[in-house]
Scaffold this active site. Structure first.
Site, PDB file in Angstrom:
ATOM      1  N   LYS A 109       0.833  -1.202   0.000  1.00  0.00           N
ATOM      2  CA  LYS A 109       0.000   0.000   0.000  1.00  0.00           C
ATOM      3  C   LYS A 109       0.869   1.254   0.000  1.00  0.00           C
ATOM      4  O   LYS A 109       0.562   2.238  -0.692  1.00  0.00           O
ATOM      5  CB  LYS A 109      -0.916   0.004   1.220  1.00  0.00           C
ATOM      6  CG  LYS A 109      -1.752   1.286   1.337  1.00  0.00           C
ATOM      7  CD  LYS A 109      -2.757   1.226   2.468  1.00  0.00           C
ATOM      8  CE  LYS A 109      -3.566   2.517   2.547  1.00  0.00           C
ATOM      9  NZ  LYS A 109      -4.648   2.463   3.544  1.00  0.00           N
ATOM     10  N   HIS A 159      -8.075 -31.202 -30.686  1.00  0.00           N
ATOM     11  CA  HIS A 159      -9.030 -30.157 -30.314  1.00  0.00           C
ATOM     12  C   HIS A 159      -9.896 -30.589 -29.129  1.00  0.00           C
ATOM     13  O   HIS A 159     -11.111 -30.403 -29.128  1.00  0.00           O
ATOM     14  CB  HIS A 159      -9.890 -29.750 -31.510  1.00  0.00           C
ATOM     15  CG  HIS A 159      -9.094 -29.236 -32.670  1.00  0.00           C
ATOM     16  ND1 HIS A 159      -8.235 -28.173 -32.565  1.00  0.00           N
ATOM     17  CD2 HIS A 159      -9.006 -29.653 -33.958  1.00  0.00           C
ATOM     18  CE1 HIS A 159      -7.656 -27.948 -33.726  1.00  0.00           C
ATOM     19  NE2 HIS A 159      -8.103 -28.837 -34.597  1.00  0.00           N
TER      20      HIS A 159
END
Length: 538
Positions: free
Chosen positions: A149, A290
């Site tokens: 922070k 696939h």
């Protein structure tokens, strides 16, 4: 609500004068701390970390001496003190903050190196509740978030891999860190605590058997940045969640070029499918294209299983993924490399097999050290616009005892074995799924169609095409069995399978027209069993 400080500009450069260390992973710790000391940085550290620095001959100050209070409660409380968090959160060029820090004897930290208690590793290694709870870090995340922070003044380092870049940055900026660099470190720190909290909350959801907690979060660590996603215009990256499940995320790549996004997706599908077959009972091979199987088979050897799997759809197998449920041996490796293959994944590989695969320099070979448990609990996640769809992994399986014969003719023992095989494969085929099987091998697969009739027709065509490719006079579907991942809503899909040559059917049942479908099966002389379980895979 926090009281906003006076509006002061964040400094572009912050000189590195004082650093705080509290690490559970000591990788690179001594070298990094020594390099900082040589650059004139004062070292402060928590208990065991401080001892490690002092033992290495470095002049480190224990946090307990800074706060004037010892570690207590078995180390649970050691950094939660104003002289630590004030030094992390204080805005140095804010007059009020500066005055309060001076009044209370709080000295700022310019760098914090923290890595958290190994909670993820702990829950991977033990199911003991008390041990897991004790490895939930409190002070570490608090310091990390405080420093992140206040990145206007503090560099927060949560990853030993960043130690080198910190030193390089200091040398490039006369012993200071630039604001842009501190911002990047802060972003990474918040991502780390978010992933950590996700692991903790996810663990609680599992042990409490809470399927839908009020808040749900998921986290992971970056494995690699992909060249692109499903398509070249999409950016992508691969993250590991820490789940203890052998597969593509835990595998060691022995050779070949970097895996692509599609490779990883397809390889995962292949390995999860082949794991359905116990290696102690039979060798199994799955060939995937696939994310759908174009051939799956079992056999006495991997080579035999591969030949049977390849026969199902040799055209689609070109450029596919090959997954094996046993150690890749030389005989199987020789067959696999005969056609272009993207990836081979197996629990292990012999030295001879590795040497054979090495002749194909782009072919990726992955070894996992084991197979995933197809019956183990787990969670799958899909994104939708503005949300996540979360569900249990499809760990459902059926046995002979679960089957209900619904036709006049019951399946033979050989048909039953193939029916169970077919249904197990259908679980891994995109819905609508139709799978033809004969003698422990798929002979036709229809996947992902909007109509179950279309899937059945495509699967039958694949079986006929495969027969022609093999120079056989009749379709491979003749004398096969067929599995459907969900019920037949009408008899037409079932009749298409009968016309293709199937003799027995396995399906969940549960349609309003089950009686019609059963009557059609009886009229066609088919044996049919219901499982009571469906396997949609979207």
């Amino acid at each position: 609500m926090a009281v906003p400080p006076s509006k002061v500009a964040l400094p572009e450069l912050v000189p590195m004068k004082r650093a705080l260390f509290s690490v559970s992973d000591s990788t690179g710790l001594i070298d990094f701390a020594r390099a900082l000391h040589e650059r004139g940085v004062a070292l402060v550290a928590t208990g065991s970390t401080c001892k490690a620095l002092i033992d290495a001959g470095l002049p480190a100050t224990n946090v307990a001496d800074v706060i004037g209070f010892p570690e207590i409660l078995g180390g649970r409380v050691k950094t939660l003190h104003p002289k630590i968090h004030g030094g992390l959160l204080g805005i140095r060029n804010d007059p009020v903050h500066a005055a309060e820090m001076e009044e209370h004897g709080i000295e700022g930290f310019d760098l914090v190196a923290v890595n958290l208690y190994p909670f993820e590793k702990t829950i991977a290694a033990t199911e003991d509740y008390a041990t897991a709870v004790e490895n939930i870090d409190i002070g570490g995340p608090a310091m990390t978030r405080a420093a992140a922070k206040n990145h206007g003044f503090v560099s927060i380092v949560v990853d030993p891999a960043d130690y080198a870049s910190v030193l390089e940055t200091l040398d490039a900026n006369a012993g200071s860190t630039p604001l842009a660099f501190r911002k990047r470190l802060a972003g990474k720190a918040f991502a780390r605590t978010a992933a950590y909290d996700a692991a903790v909350s996810g663990w609680f959801a599992r042990v409490l058997e809470e399927p839908a907690p009020a808040w749900r979060s998921f986290g992971g660590s970056l494995r690699e940045v992909m060249r692109y996603g499903e398509n070249p215009h999409q950016e992508a990256a691969f993250y590991a969640t820490g789940e203890v499940r052998p597969g593509v995320s835990t595998a060691k790549q022995l050779q070949g070029k970097q895996l692509s996004y599609n490779n990883i997706n397809d390889t995962d599908a292949a390995f999860e499918l082949v794991a359905e077959f116990d290696p102690a009972e039979t060798a199994a091979v799955a060939i995937i294209k696939h994310a759908n199987p174009c051939g799956v088979a079992t056999g006495a050897t991997l080579a035999e299983a591969y030949d049977k799997a390849l026969r199902c759809d040799p055209v689609s197998a070109f450029g596919g993924i090959v997954a094996l449920n046993r150690t890749l041996d030389a005989e199987a490796a020789k067959k696999i490399v005969e056609i272009f293959t993207e990836v081979i994944i197996a629990p292990d590989a012999t030295d001879e097999a590795v040497a054979i695969v090495a002749a194909k320099k782009n072919l990726r070979l992955l070894v996992t050290g084991g197979l995933p448990d197809p019956a183990a609990r787990g969670t799958t996640v899909k994104t939708v616009a503005g949300g996540l769809l979360v569900q249990d992994r499809d760990a459902g399986r059926v046995s002979k005892a679960d089957l209900k014969v619904v036709t006049r003719r019951a399946p033979s023992d050989a048909e039953l074995d193939d029916l169970l095989f077919a249904f197990r494969v259908a679980k891994h085929v995109k819905s609508n799924a139709i799978v033809y099987v004969k003698d422990g091998a798929t002979v036709g697969v229809g996947a992902g169609q909007m109509s179950r009739v279309d899937s059945s027709t495509i699967a039958a065509k694949k079986a006929a095409d495969a027969a022609r490719t093999a120079g056989l006079p009749e379709t491979l579907a003749k004398g096969s069995v067929v599995a459907s991942d969900a019920f037949f809503p009408f008899a037409d899909g079932l009749l298409a399978a009968a016309e293709a040559g199937a003799t027995a059917v396995i399906q969940p049942g549960g349609s309003m027209r089950d009686d019609e479908v059963i009557a059609a099966a009886d009229a066609a002389g088919l044996a049919m069993v219901f499982t009571g379980m469906r396997h949609f895979r979207h």
